[in-house]
Design a protein around this motif. Sequence first.
Motif, PDB file in Angstrom:
ATOM      1  N   GLU A 167       0.852  -1.075   0.108  1.00 35.01           N
ATOM      2  CA  GLU A 167      -0.060  -0.037  -0.135  1.00 35.01           C
ATOM      3  C   GLU A 167       0.844   1.278  -0.109  1.00 35.01           C
ATOM      4  OE1 GLU A 167      -3.444   2.241   2.781  1.00 35.01           O
ATOM      5  OE2 GLU A 167      -2.714   0.018   3.130  1.00 35.01           O
ATOM      6  N   ALA A 168       0.784   1.955  -0.972  1.00 33.23           N
ATOM      7  CA  ALA A 168       1.677   3.306  -1.328  1.00 33.23           C
ATOM      8  C   ALA A 168       0.823   4.403  -1.294  1.00 33.23           C
ATOM      9  CB  ALA A 168       2.399   2.821  -2.562  1.00 33.23           C
ATOM     10  N   LYS A 169       1.678   5.635  -0.900  1.00 35.56           N
ATOM     11  CA  LYS A 169       1.294   6.891  -0.984  1.00 35.56           C
ATOM     12  C   LYS A 169       1.969   7.655  -1.852  1.00 35.56           C
ATOM     13  CE  LYS A 169      -0.955   7.365   3.681  1.00 35.56           C
ATOM     14  NZ  LYS A 169      -0.635   7.894   4.940  1.00 35.56           N
ATOM     15  N   PHE A 170       1.306   8.572  -2.840  1.00 38.21           N
ATOM     16  CA  PHE A 170       2.215   9.053  -3.851  1.00 38.21           C
ATOM     17  C   PHE A 170       1.893  10.485  -3.701  1.00 38.21           C
ATOM     18  CE2 PHE A 170       1.494   4.795  -5.641  1.00 38.21           C
ATOM     19  CZ  PHE A 170       2.314   4.593  -6.700  1.00 38.21           C
ATOM     20  N   GLN A 171       2.955  11.337  -3.792  1.00 44.54           N
ATOM     21  CA  GLN A 171       2.971  12.863  -3.534  1.00 44.54           C
ATOM     22  C   GLN A 171       3.652  13.499  -4.512  1.00 44.54           C
ATOM     23  OE1 GLN A 171       4.106  13.951   0.458  1.00 44.54           O
ATOM     24  NE2 GLN A 171       3.636  16.278  -0.044  1.00 44.54           N
ATOM     25  N   LEU A 172       3.038  14.227  -5.393  1.00 41.27           N
ATOM     26  CA  LEU A 172       3.938  15.151  -6.364  1.00 41.27           C
ATOM     27  C   LEU A 172       4.652  16.167  -5.345  1.00 41.27           C
ATOM     28  CD1 LEU A 172       4.357  15.628  -9.203  1.00 41.27           C
ATOM     29  CD2 LEU A 172       2.378  17.554  -8.978  1.00 41.27           C
ATOM     30  N   LEU A 173       6.011  16.360  -5.890  1.00 37.38           N
ATOM     31  CA  LEU A 173       6.714  17.176  -4.876  1.00 37.38           C
ATOM     32  C   LEU A 173       7.068  18.618  -5.631  1.00 37.38           C
ATOM     33  CD1 LEU A 173       9.810  14.856  -3.844  1.00 37.38           C
ATOM     34  CD2 LEU A 173       7.651  15.549  -2.536  1.00 37.38           C
ATOM     35  N   PRO A 174       7.254  19.738  -4.867  1.00 40.95           N
ATOM     36  CA  PRO A 174       7.295  20.851  -5.581  1.00 40.95           C
ATOM     37  C   PRO A 174       8.635  20.955  -5.968  1.00 40.95           C
ATOM     38  CG  PRO A 174       7.520  21.320  -2.903  1.00 40.95           C
ATOM     39  CD  PRO A 174       6.990  19.651  -3.535  1.00 40.95           C
ATOM     40  N   HIS A 175       8.994  21.997  -6.877  1.00 41.47           N
ATOM     41  CA  HIS A 175      10.296  22.286  -7.456  1.00 41.47           C
ATOM     42  C   HIS A 175      11.537  22.498  -6.632  1.00 41.47           C
ATOM     43  CE1 HIS A 175       8.333  21.825 -11.520  1.00 41.47           C
ATOM     44  NE2 HIS A 175       8.018  22.894 -11.570  1.00 41.47           N
ATOM     45  N   GLY A 176      12.648  22.062  -7.097  1.00 43.86           N
ATOM     46  CA  GLY A 176      13.686  22.314  -6.304  1.00 43.86           C
ATOM     47  C   GLY A 176      13.955  21.405  -4.899  1.00 43.86           C
ATOM     48  N   ARG A 177      13.205  20.263  -4.803  1.00 39.33           N
ATOM     49  CA  ARG A 177      13.440  19.679  -3.348  1.00 39.33           C
ATOM     50  C   ARG A 177      14.548  18.437  -3.434  1.00 39.33           C
ATOM     51  NH1 ARG A 177       8.888  19.055  -0.411  1.00 39.33           N
ATOM     52  NH2 ARG A 177       9.874  17.520   0.915  1.00 39.33           N
ATOM     53  N   ILE A 178      14.927  18.071  -4.576  1.00 37.00           N
ATOM     54  CA  ILE A 178      15.927  17.030  -4.534  1.00 37.00           C
ATOM     55  C   ILE A 178      17.338  17.581  -5.045  1.00 37.00           C
ATOM     56  CG2 ILE A 178      16.545  14.959  -5.447  1.00 37.00           C
ATOM     57  CD1 ILE A 178      14.102  14.995  -3.610  1.00 37.00           C
ATOM     58  N   PRO A 179      18.222  17.515  -4.470  1.00 38.32           N
ATOM     59  CA  PRO A 179      19.639  17.938  -4.848  1.00 38.32           C
ATOM     60  C   PRO A 179      20.139  17.322  -6.013  1.00 38.32           C
ATOM     61  CG  PRO A 179      19.456  17.756  -2.393  1.00 38.32           C
ATOM     62  CD  PRO A 179      18.402  17.119  -2.976  1.00 38.32           C
ATOM     63  N   LEU A 180      21.073  17.497  -6.876  1.00 40.47           N
ATOM     64  CA  LEU A 180      21.859  17.075  -7.873  1.00 40.47           C
ATOM     65  C   LEU A 180      23.114  16.930  -7.396  1.00 40.47           C
ATOM     66  CD1 LEU A 180      21.452  15.546 -10.859  1.00 40.47           C
ATOM     67  CD2 LEU A 180      21.666  17.827 -11.605  1.00 40.47           C
ATOM     68  N   LYS A 181      23.710  15.924  -7.731  1.00 37.67           N
ATOM     69  CA  LYS A 181      25.161  15.603  -7.591  1.00 37.67           C
ATOM     70  C   LYS A 181      25.825  15.319  -9.114  1.00 37.67           C
ATOM     71  CE  LYS A 181      24.398  15.846  -3.216  1.00 37.67           C
ATOM     72  NZ  LYS A 181      24.585  17.268  -2.360  1.00 37.67           N
TER      73      LYS A 181
END
Length: 285
Positions: A62-76
């Motif tokens: 059972e999973a919950k899906f949530q659309l994230l706002p921009h800029g939340r995940i850093p890029l390496k």
Amino acid sequence: MKKITLFLLFLLSTVLLNAGVRVVKLDRSGLPIVKLVVQPDNTNIPVNAQNYSISFNRTEAEAKFQLLPHGRIPLKSVILIDASYSINPANRKRIKEAAKKLVDSMREHDEIALFTLHDDLTKLSDLSSDKQKLKTLIDRFQPGGNFSRIYDAIAGVDRYLEQRVRDEQKTIILFSDGFDEGSRLTLEDCIRVTQESRIPVYSFGFSNVQKIHLENLKKISFQSRGKYSHEDREDFTSVLFKQFDRNLTEIAFKIVQPQEENYIFITNKKRSEERRVGKECRSRW
């Protein structure tokens, strides 16, 4: 709680090899709750409970899906610059300007490592968010060597990112003319390395040699799910980082009865009937 090893398996049909999802982050800090951050991979299919399901060790969760706002995940990222003599002074200057513009476009939590290539792969900086330091190093590097071992260098920075960045999204950004000379690896070997790691290569082609070599950059970028730009057409360096925070969805679910080795399956419900003939790709986390 005993040590838990997690694997991610992507069940993609032969039709969907480039049309599934790309996992950009896996968060295990809240076990038994696991959170994945995923992004549609070259498709407009929304990532939600209607289109995708999550299974843990073959049992649907059972999973919950949530659309994230921009800029939340850093890029390496690794910026990899061809410093061989096949790049003439005029193109080298343009590469430096494009690379510095790319550094200026970094977002708050992004980090870049800087490498050059010719005979050897040389690390100028570990992952850093210090824009001025990175731009100074880009200005100062000099050409050298007798060869241009592009394929070996891509494999080397791919390995660097695999070792240094565990659960966050990462990419390789290459500035080159595509003229490989002296690599131990072939073009096909290089492509296979990036496909196995699932690290996209974004390449910028600057050439004063035969244009056919730029086709090699295009192949590497396309096959790794990155993009190619001839020089810096359409100001691509300014928008590259913004691509990585579009349509990000967090999927949270609880793992039950973990084993010594555990598998997470992401399945596209729309093509579930093709699962039997699908290709199975595994990434270890």
